[in-house]
Design a protein around this motif. Structure first.
Motif, mmCIF file in Angstrom:
data_model
loop_
_atom_site.group_PDB
_atom_site.id
_atom_site.type_symbol
_atom_site.label_atom_id
_atom_site.label_comp_id
_atom_site.label_asym_id
_atom_site.label_seq_id
_atom_site.Cartn_x
_atom_site.Cartn_y
_atom_site.Cartn_z
ATOM 1 N N SER A 125 -8.686 3.735 -5.313
ATOM 2 C CA SER A 125 -7.866 4.095 -4.239
ATOM 3 C C SER A 125 -6.805 3.803 -4.578
ATOM 4 N N ARG B 134 1.047 -1.661 0.138
ATOM 5 C CA ARG B 134 -0.016 -0.196 -0.337
ATOM 6 C C ARG B 134 0.709 0.940 -0.317
ATOM 7 N N ASP C 170 2.140 4.949 -0.540
ATOM 8 C CA ASP C 170 1.284 6.307 -0.833
ATOM 9 C C ASP C 170 1.884 6.691 -2.397
#
Length: 216
Positions: A75, A48, A50
């Motif tokens: 996302s 995950r 950024d």
């Protein structure tokens, strides 16, 4: 806040150099590295990040395809394209796919760090000068078709939203737009969010490209 970063480049020396530059920042954590675009989706799912620093030319799945796949997912992380050229049709394709900007591989270390921080904070890293240079010198065909499409999309906006979109296309920050249009920064952000939603865009760079296509 710690910024989680994924480095994607088929050159091991480039990855090592980027890791060395970023290791001592204190707020950027390199969570994984990849040498092929095919490795990106599982690494993103696992770590995950950024921000993803994405090379364009790689064997197997190239950076453009990987960027398009990532930005189409729910996302997604922000993607910054790495390139050796100021004007490259592939870079324009990446920006249209939703990349937050591009960096030249010879960027000074300090500017690299600041660029990653800006992207993680939701700011595109294309200056107005670089944006104009890139778009002016690169064409991916069908300018009339793109112009018609851009004007149709911008026609969905209210007058105020259109003013904000044009200001974004001029490379102005939220604070600059607020001063120019006599709005608070929070109101500017709300207008930008509505523009992105109405036009089904990923980020401010895509707004700027749309405004350019519409000759505004």
């Amino acid at each position: 806040m710690t910024i989680k970063l994924l480095i994607v480049d088929d050159d091991a020396l480039v990855r090592a150099g980027l890791s060395m530059i970023l290791a001592g920042t204190g707020d950027i954590e390199i969570v994984a590295e990849a040498g092929d675009g095919a490795e990106v989706p599982p690494l993103v799912a696992e770590h995950r990040p950024d921000v993803v620093l994405m090379d364009i030319r790689m064997p197997g799945v190239d950076g453009l395809t990987a960027t398009e796949l990532l930005r189409a997912a729910q996302s997604p992380p922000e993607v910054v394209v790495l390139t050796t050229f100021h004007a490259d049709a592939q870079v324009l394709r990446a920006l249209r796919a939703g990349a937050a900007g591009f960096l030249l591989k010879d960027i000074p270390p300090g500017e690299l760090v600041e660029a990653i921080r800006k992207v993680a904070a939701g700011e595109p890293i294309l200056s107005p000068v670089v944006t104009r240079q890139l778009i002016t010198h690169v064409s991916d065909g069908g300018p009339e078709r793109r112009a018609d499409r851009a004007r149709t999309l911008l026609g969905r906006l209210s007058e105020r939203e259109r003013e904000v979109a044009v200001a974004v296309g001029q490379g102005k920050s939220n604070a600059e737009i607020g001063r120019e249009l006599f709005m608070s920064v929070a109101t500017v952000k709300a207008h930008v969010s509505r523009v992105l939603t109405k036009l089904e865009l990923n980020n401010r760079v895509q707004i700027a490209l749309l405004v350019y296509d519409a000759s505004l």
